[in-house]
Design a protein around this motif. Structure first.
Motif, PDB file in Angstrom:
ATOM      1  N   ARG A  13       0.827  -1.206   0.000  1.00 24.74           N
ATOM      2  CA  ARG A  13       0.000   0.000   0.000  1.00 24.74           C
ATOM      3  C   ARG A  13       0.862   1.257   0.000  1.00 24.74           C
ATOM      4  O   ARG A  13       0.497   2.267  -0.619  1.00 24.74           O
ATOM      5  CB  ARG A  13      -0.948  -0.027   1.203  1.00 24.74           C
ATOM      6  CG  ARG A  13      -2.015  -1.095   1.090  1.00 24.74           C
ATOM      7  CD  ARG A  13      -2.905  -1.188   2.320  1.00 24.74           C
ATOM      8  NE  ARG A  13      -3.863  -2.275   2.164  1.00 24.74           N
ATOM      9  CZ  ARG A  13      -4.995  -2.199   1.470  1.00 24.74           C
ATOM     10  NH1 ARG A  13      -5.325  -1.051   0.891  1.00 24.74           N
ATOM     11  NH2 ARG A  13      -5.800  -3.233   1.347  1.00 24.74           N
ATOM     12  N   ASN A  54       0.940   4.158  -3.010  1.00 28.50           N
ATOM     13  CA  ASN A  54       0.800   5.580  -2.692  1.00 28.50           C
ATOM     14  C   ASN A  54       2.059   6.391  -3.009  1.00 28.50           C
ATOM     15  O   ASN A  54       2.157   7.556  -2.619  1.00 28.50           O
ATOM     16  CB  ASN A  54       0.434   5.748  -1.218  1.00 28.50           C
ATOM     17  CG  ASN A  54      -1.036   5.472  -0.948  1.00 28.50           C
ATOM     18  OD1 ASN A  54      -1.872   6.378  -1.025  1.00 28.50           O
ATOM     19  ND2 ASN A  54      -1.365   4.225  -0.640  1.00 28.50           N
ATOM     20  N   HIS A  56      -0.918  11.945   6.755  1.00 29.37           N
ATOM     21  CA  HIS A  56      -2.241  11.664   7.324  1.00 29.37           C
ATOM     22  C   HIS A  56      -2.431  12.336   8.678  1.00 29.37           C
ATOM     23  O   HIS A  56      -3.351  11.980   9.427  1.00 29.37           O
ATOM     24  CB  HIS A  56      -2.447  10.146   7.446  1.00 29.37           C
ATOM     25  CG  HIS A  56      -2.678   9.469   6.129  1.00 29.37           C
ATOM     26  ND1 HIS A  56      -3.925   9.359   5.548  1.00 29.37           N
ATOM     27  CD2 HIS A  56      -1.807   8.894   5.257  1.00 29.37           C
ATOM     28  CE1 HIS A  56      -3.809   8.737   4.382  1.00 29.37           C
ATOM     29  NE2 HIS A  56      -2.544   8.433   4.190  1.00 29.37           N
ATOM     30  N   ARG A 114      -4.540   1.188   8.575  1.00 28.34           N
ATOM     31  CA  ARG A 114      -5.932   1.515   8.243  1.00 28.34           C
ATOM     32  C   ARG A 114      -6.023   2.805   7.458  1.00 28.34           C
ATOM     33  O   ARG A 114      -6.883   2.938   6.571  1.00 28.34           O
ATOM     34  CB  ARG A 114      -6.752   1.605   9.526  1.00 28.34           C
ATOM     35  CG  ARG A 114      -7.042   0.253  10.166  1.00 28.34           C
ATOM     36  CD  ARG A 114      -7.792   0.393  11.465  1.00 28.34           C
ATOM     37  NE  ARG A 114      -8.215  -0.903  11.993  1.00 28.34           N
ATOM     38  CZ  ARG A 114      -8.696  -1.097  13.213  1.00 28.34           C
ATOM     39  NH1 ARG A 114      -8.831  -0.047  14.027  1.00 28.34           N
ATOM     40  NH2 ARG A 114      -9.055  -2.300  13.621  1.00 28.34           N
ATOM     41  N   GLY A 118      -5.834   2.162   3.985  1.00 27.91           N
ATOM     42  CA  GLY A 118      -6.866   1.288   3.420  1.00 27.91           C
ATOM     43  C   GLY A 118      -6.812  -0.144   3.853  1.00 27.91           C
ATOM     44  O   GLY A 118      -7.611  -0.968   3.377  1.00 27.91           O
ATOM     45  N   THR A 171      -7.204  -3.422   6.374  1.00 27.45           N
ATOM     46  CA  THR A 171      -8.229  -3.863   7.311  1.00 27.45           C
ATOM     47  C   THR A 171      -7.617  -4.797   8.321  1.00 27.45           C
ATOM     48  O   THR A 171      -6.643  -5.495   8.045  1.00 27.45           O
ATOM     49  CB  THR A 171      -9.375  -4.582   6.590  1.00 27.45           C
ATOM     50  OG1 THR A 171      -8.854  -5.725   5.886  1.00 27.45           O
ATOM     51  CG2 THR A 171     -10.071  -3.658   5.614  1.00 27.45           C
TER      52      THR A 171
END
Length: 399
Positions: A349, A353, A379, A393, A396, A398
């Motif tokens: 991830r 990004n 963030h 999280r 994205g 879980t």
């Protein structure tokens, strides 16, 4: 014995150099290696082995860096346990125990160490023999001895011990692959420990902890037995503290179970403590986290790697392999650690990004830590570089 560690950031001022940039350093390494060859020959190792083992030793920045640097951030106990005792390792361990059930039963019967503990140690050390390390030990140790400047005499002794194992015919030179510090085999013995405690359990005339799971499992059991393992005792168990507990703690501060019961401590399920042995109260995350009473068997596990978190991981994994559930008490954090699968997913991830983490492998090294910091800032989070649930999280993932 060396164990899995989170790699620290490169200490650039110390070691971010290449041998080509400093010919004098290359000459120093070459001269030092020649000295090591002479030392090995004086120790009785044939030149045919020494010559091949120390031929073409080149500068290994990674080995020197690992020997000099410390982890950039403290590995919290909930991070450590999350990736060492994850669902994948539990399921794989149960499958491996089924596959090697005869060997493990024989090890328990003949050596006297619980087979679930042996299997758990195997799982923590090398993921059941699958990840034994990729450093060629003679070259890695030569770099550490000649260029690191730390414990040169100790590592020289381990290098000579490794070559003696080859000279004894127990393993082939090409099988000397492991950690930068010299630990190798399915249960990651240091060479001196290997020569002292390795066992030929499969009866083929060789103590081969690289290619023989039977030898590796029995040798780990032999180590623990020599360290004081007592099969009549548990390693420990989770307990519940009374509200406001302010009594003694520490694995070495042992008392009888009756004594702990008088202080209001119970099994995690609320049952009264029973047993004719002593234990110490382990609080790896303080009084607000999981608590354990641990016996002398915990000390045997601790001796394998001299870390309470390591011994706890083996003990808890052994319980999970046995069929017990996860810890009842929660770790005192709002940002739990990630499993190995989640760490790998986090890296992917980060890449999606636009962050540079190198090749995703689930290992949290300097590039991944730096990418996590940047993502945390983006963030609105505190930049820690830690692979936790919050940043996962936010990207994205879980849980």
């Amino acid at each position: 014995m060396t164990r899995t560690r989170i790699a620290g950031r490169m200490a650039a001022a110390l070691i971010a150099v290449t041998m080509a940039t400093f010919p004098a350093a290359a000459a120093s390494l070459k001269s030092c290696v020649e000295g090591l060859r002479r030392d090995a020959e004086r120790a009785g190792i044939p030149d045919s082995i020494t010559g091949r083992a120390l031929a073409n030793v080149a500068y290994d920045e990674k080995a020197v860096r690992f020997s000099r640097t410390q982890p950039e951030y403290k590995t919290e106990i909930w991070d450590y346990m999350a990736f060492l005792v994850d669902l994948e390792r539990i399921q794989d361990g149960r499958a491996q125990m089924k596959r090697h059930r005869t060997t493990l039963a024989q090890v328990q019967k003949r050596i006297g160490v619980d087979q679930y503990i042996v299997a758990a140690l195997w799982g923590v050390e090398t993921d059941y023999g699958r990840k034994k390390g990729d450093f060629f030990i003679p070259h890695a140790l030569a770099n550490v001895i000649c260029l690191s400047g730390r414990r040169a005499d100790y590592f020289k002794g381990e290098l000579i011990a490794a070559l003696k194992i080859v000279a004894d015919g127990d393993i082939r030179l090409k099988d000397l692959n492991g950690s930068w510090a010299g630990a190798f085999g399915q249960t990651q013995f240091m060479p001196s420990t290997y020569r002292r405690l390795a066992v030929d359990f499969d009866g083929d005339g060789h103590k081969d902890l690289v290619n023989s799971s039977a030898d590796a499992l029995a040798s780990a059991a032999n180590y623990l037995k020599k360290a004081g393992w007592n099969n009549r005792l548990p390693w420990g168990f989770e307990v519940r503290l009374p509200k406001g507990y302010d009594g003694p703690s520490g694995r070495r501060k042992r008392a009888t179970l009756e004594s702990w019961a008088r202080r209001g401590i119970t099994h995690i399920n609320g049952a009264r403590l029973k047993g004719d042995y002593s234990a110490g109260l382990l609080l790896p995350a303080g009084r607000n986290g999981p608590a354990f009473l641990v016996t002398s068997n915990f000390d045997a596990l601790y001796s394998y790697n001299v870390a309470e978190s390591y011994a706890l991981a083996i003990g808890h994994l052994s319980d999970r392999l046995r069929g017990h559930g996860p810890l009842e008490a929660r770790w005192p954090t709002d940002d739990p650690g990630l499993s190995r699968a989640q760490r790998l997913d986090l890296q992917r991830r980060l890449m999606v990004n636009g962050y540079n983490i190198g090749q995703p492998d689930g290992l949290i090294g300097p590039l991944t830590q730096d990418a996590i910091r940047k993502a945390e800032i983006r963030h609105g989070m505190e930049p820690t570089g830690r692979p936790g649930t919050k940043i996962y999280r936010a990207l994205g993932g879980t849980k």
